[in-house]
Write an enzyme that holds these catalytic residues in place. Structure first.
Site, PDB file in Angstrom:
ATOM      1  N   ASN A 120      26.719  46.108  15.272  1.00 47.57           N
ATOM      2  CA  ASN A 120      26.037  47.254  16.351  1.00 47.57           C
ATOM      3  C   ASN A 120      25.306  47.829  15.779  1.00 47.57           C
ATOM      4  O   ASN A 120      24.057  47.716  16.725  1.00 47.57           O
ATOM      5  CB  ASN A 120      27.476  47.656  16.301  1.00 47.57           C
ATOM      6  CG  ASN A 120      26.991  48.437  17.636  1.00 47.57           C
ATOM      7  OD1 ASN A 120      26.576  49.834  17.031  1.00 47.57           O
ATOM      8  ND2 ASN A 120      27.214  48.756  18.784  1.00 47.57           N
ATOM      9  N   ASP A 135      34.079  52.022  14.251  1.00 51.10           N
ATOM     10  CA  ASP A 135      33.039  51.894  13.466  1.00 51.10           C
ATOM     11  C   ASP A 135      33.225  50.534  12.960  1.00 51.10           C
ATOM     12  O   ASP A 135      33.770  49.498  14.484  1.00 51.10           O
ATOM     13  CB  ASP A 135      34.031  52.831  12.317  1.00 51.10           C
ATOM     14  CG  ASP A 135      32.990  52.993  11.544  1.00 51.10           C
ATOM     15  OD1 ASP A 135      31.927  53.524  11.252  1.00 51.10           O
ATOM     16  OD2 ASP A 135      32.296  52.592  10.547  1.00 51.10           O
ATOM     17  N   LYS A 176      36.764  61.626   9.603  1.00 51.38           N
ATOM     18  CA  LYS A 176      36.689  59.768   9.577  1.00 51.38           C
ATOM     19  C   LYS A 176      38.714  59.548   9.127  1.00 51.38           C
ATOM     20  O   LYS A 176      39.548  59.608   8.707  1.00 51.38           O
ATOM     21  CB  LYS A 176      36.498  59.160   7.991  1.00 51.38           C
ATOM     22  CG  LYS A 176      35.747  57.854   8.728  1.00 51.38           C
ATOM     23  CD  LYS A 176      34.388  57.792   8.976  1.00 51.38           C
ATOM     24  CE  LYS A 176      33.908  56.429   9.319  1.00 51.38           C
ATOM     25  NZ  LYS A 176      32.483  56.520  10.091  1.00 51.38           N
TER      26      LYS A 176
END
Ligand code: NAD
Length: 428
Positions: A222, A147, A107
C-alpha cells in the site's frame, strides 16, 4: 522476515533515550514515556475450515493517550511479537504528535499468516480480536486502523463486531474502512502520498528538481506503490522495487534501468504486495536479490516494507550517489545504521514524519464520521498535503536552527509535545 535479531522496542527506546537526554526531560517523565501505559495480550480461538480449532495470539498496546485517544493499526504477521507492537505503538505516539493531531499512540497485531487463511478464517480472527478487546477500544479510547496485511475489509468486519457488542453505530471507532461504509476517500493513497509530499519539500529545499532524480523502493504494498505513483507524477524515475516472494520465502528486487512501469507492476502483484517473478521476467524486469534495492546508484531510497531493513550488516552497501532516504516503513533503520547514514550526510525524512499521512487521513476519517459528511478526494488530499508540508517544515526548520539530525529534530518536537501533555494533565 529478515534481520530478526533486532528488537524494535529496544530500537524505539534507544531513540527515545537519546532525545530525552537532549531535552533534559525530568526522570519521572522519561520513565513514564519510555514504556507503554497499557497493553493487552489475548488468545483468539478460531474454528478453521478443516474443522479443527486453531488458537491465534493477539496484542493491543496503548503507549500513550495524553493528547487524545490512542490510534494505530492492527497487523497480521507470522513473526509479530509483543515487542514489535510495543515499538510501533510508541512510534504512533510520536507520529500523531509530530503532525499535531489530537491523538495518542497505540498498535495491535495478530500472529498469523493471511496467505494461508481463507476469507472466512480471516473474518473470524477479526471478530475474535474485537471480542477480546472491545471494552478497551472505541472512538474516545483507542481507534484501530489497517496495517501490514490488513485492509478495509478486515476493518469493516472488526467494526461490525464492535457495533454488535456495543449495540449502536460507531463509525469513528475504526478507520481505514471501505469508502461508502464510513471510509474516507484518499485513505488508501494517504501514507504513500504523504511521504512524497514531504520528499517533494525536502528536494525543493535542497534545490533538487524531482524530475532529475531516480529512486529505489523496498516493498510494493500500500505505502510503496502509492509513493511510487506520486513520485512518478512529479517526474521522478523509480528504477527498482522489491517485494516478498511467498513461495521462495525470500524477497526479490525487480529492476528496469529505464524506469519501472508502476501500473504494469501492480497488475502482476498479489493482494499481499508480492510481485509475480515469472510475469516480471516476461515483462523484461531484471530479477535481483532482495537486498539489491539498497545498493542501487539512485538519488533516493524509500524503504517501505518492514522494520530493521537498513542495519549495520548492509548500511555500507548504500551507494555513494544516495542523498535522500524517505522512510515509508516504521522503524526501517536500526540505530547503528542511522549513525552511518548521519555521518554520510544523507538527508533522512524519518519514519514517523514521512509516513504520518496514513494516520492524518485516519484522523480526517474520524472527523468526517463525527460530522456524518464526507469530503471530496481533492479536499482530503489538499488538507493532507497542508498538514504534511507544515509538519515537514517545522522539523526541517528546527533541524537547521539547532543543527540537529532530522530524526532527532522530529523526536524533539514530538516528545516535547507529549511530555507537555502528560505534565499538563498532572500525570507525572
Ligand atoms: P503491505 O502489506 O501493503 O506491503 C508490504 C510490502 O512489503 C509488500 O509488497 C511485501 O511484499 C513487501 N515485503 C515484505 N517483506 C519484505 C522484505 N523482507 N523485503 C522486501 N519486501 C518485503 O504493507 P504497507 O501497508 O504498505 O506497510 C508497509 C510499511 O509501512 C510497514 O512498516 C507499515 O507499518 C508502514 N506503515 C503503513 C501505513 C499504512 O497506511 N498502510 C502507515 C504508516 C506506516
Amino acid at each position: 522476515m529478515e534481520s530478526k535479531s533486532y528488537n524494535p522496542f529496544h530500537v524505539a527506546q534507544n531513540q527515545f533515550d537519546t532525545v530525552a537526554k537532549k531535552l533534559d526531560l525530568e526522570a519521572g517523565v522519561k520513565e513514564f514515556l519510555r514504556e507503554p501505559m497499557r497493553e493487552y495480550h489475548f488468545t483468539i480461538p478460531v474454528h478453521m475450515d478443516d474443522g479443527n480449532v486453531k488458537v491465534f495470539k493477539g496484542y493491543r498496546v496503548q503507549h500513550n493517550d495524553a493528547r487524545g485517544p490512542a490510534k494505530g493499526g492492527i497487523r497480521f504477521h507470522p513473526h509479530e511479537t509483543a515487542d514489535t507492537v510495543r515499538a510501533l505503538s510508541m512510534w504512533m505516539t510520536w507520529k500523531c504528535a509530530v503532525v499535531d493531531i489530537p491523538l495518542g499512540g497505540g498498535k495491535g497485531g495478530v500472529i498469523c499468516d493471511p496467505h494461508h487463511l481463507s476469507a472466512r478464517e480471516q473474518e473470524q480472527i477479526c471478530r475474535g480480536y474485537i471480542r477480546q478487546i472491545a471494552k478497551n477500544l472505541g472512538p474516545v479510547l483507542d481507534v484501530p486502523a489497517p496495517d501490514v496485511m490488513t485492509n478495509a475489509q478486515h476493518m469493516l468486519w472488526m467494526l461490525d463486531e464492535f457495533e454488535t457488542i456495543h449495540g449502536g453505530k460507531y463509525p469513528g471507532a475504526i478507520t481505514g474502512k471501505p469508502v461508502g461504509m464510513g471510509g474516507s476517500l484518499g485513505r488508501t493513497e494517504a501514507t504513500g502520498f504523504g511521504l512524497i509530499y514531504t520528499l517533494r519539500e525536502a528536494l525543493n529545499d535542497h534545490n533538487v528538481d524531482p524530475g532529475k532524480t531516480t529512486a529505489s523502493i523496498q516493498g510494493f504494498g500500500n505505502v510503496s506503490r502509492h509513493a511510487a505513483k506520486l513520485y512518478d507524477q512529479l517526474g521522478g524515475k523509480v528504477i527498482c522495487v522489491s517485494s516478498w516472494d511467498q513461495d521462495d520465502k525470500v524477497s526479490y528486487t525487480f529492476k528496469k534501468k529505464e524506469g519501472v512501469d508502476i501500473e504494469e507492476l501492480i497488475s502482476i502483484t498479489n493482494n499481499f504486495g508480492g510481485i509475480d517473478k515469472n510475469k516480471a521476467k516476461d515483462l523484461g524486469y531484471e530479477q535481483l536479490p532482495g537486498e539489491a534495492w539498497l545498493e542501487q546508484d539512485v538519488d533516493i531510497l524509500i524503504p517501505a516494507a518492514l522494520e530493521n531493513q537498513i542495519n549495520k550488516d548492509n548500511v555500507e552497501k548504500i551507494h555513494q550517489k544516495v542523498k535522500f532516504i524517505a522512510e515509508g516503513a516504521n522503524g526501517p533503520t536500526t540505530p547503528e545504521a542511522d549513525e552511518t547514514i548521519k555521518a554520510r550526510n544523507i538527508f533522512v525524512i524519518p519514519d514517523f514524519l514521512a509516513n504520518a499521512g496514513g494516520v492524518t487521513c485516519s484522523y480526517f476519517e474520524q472527523v468526517q464520521c463525527n460530522i456524518n459528511f464526507f469530503w471530496e478526494k481533492e479536499e482530503v488530499l489538499e488538507k493532507l498535503d497542508n498538514k504534511m508540508t507544515s509538519a515537514f517544515h517545522a522539523v526541517n526548520d528546527l533541524a537547521k536552527t539547532k543543527k540537529l539530525y532530522m530524526r532527532d529534530a522530529a523526536y524533539v518536537i514530538a516528545i516535547d509535545r507529549v511530555a507537555k501533555a502528560v505534565k499538563a494533565r498532572g500525570w507525572v
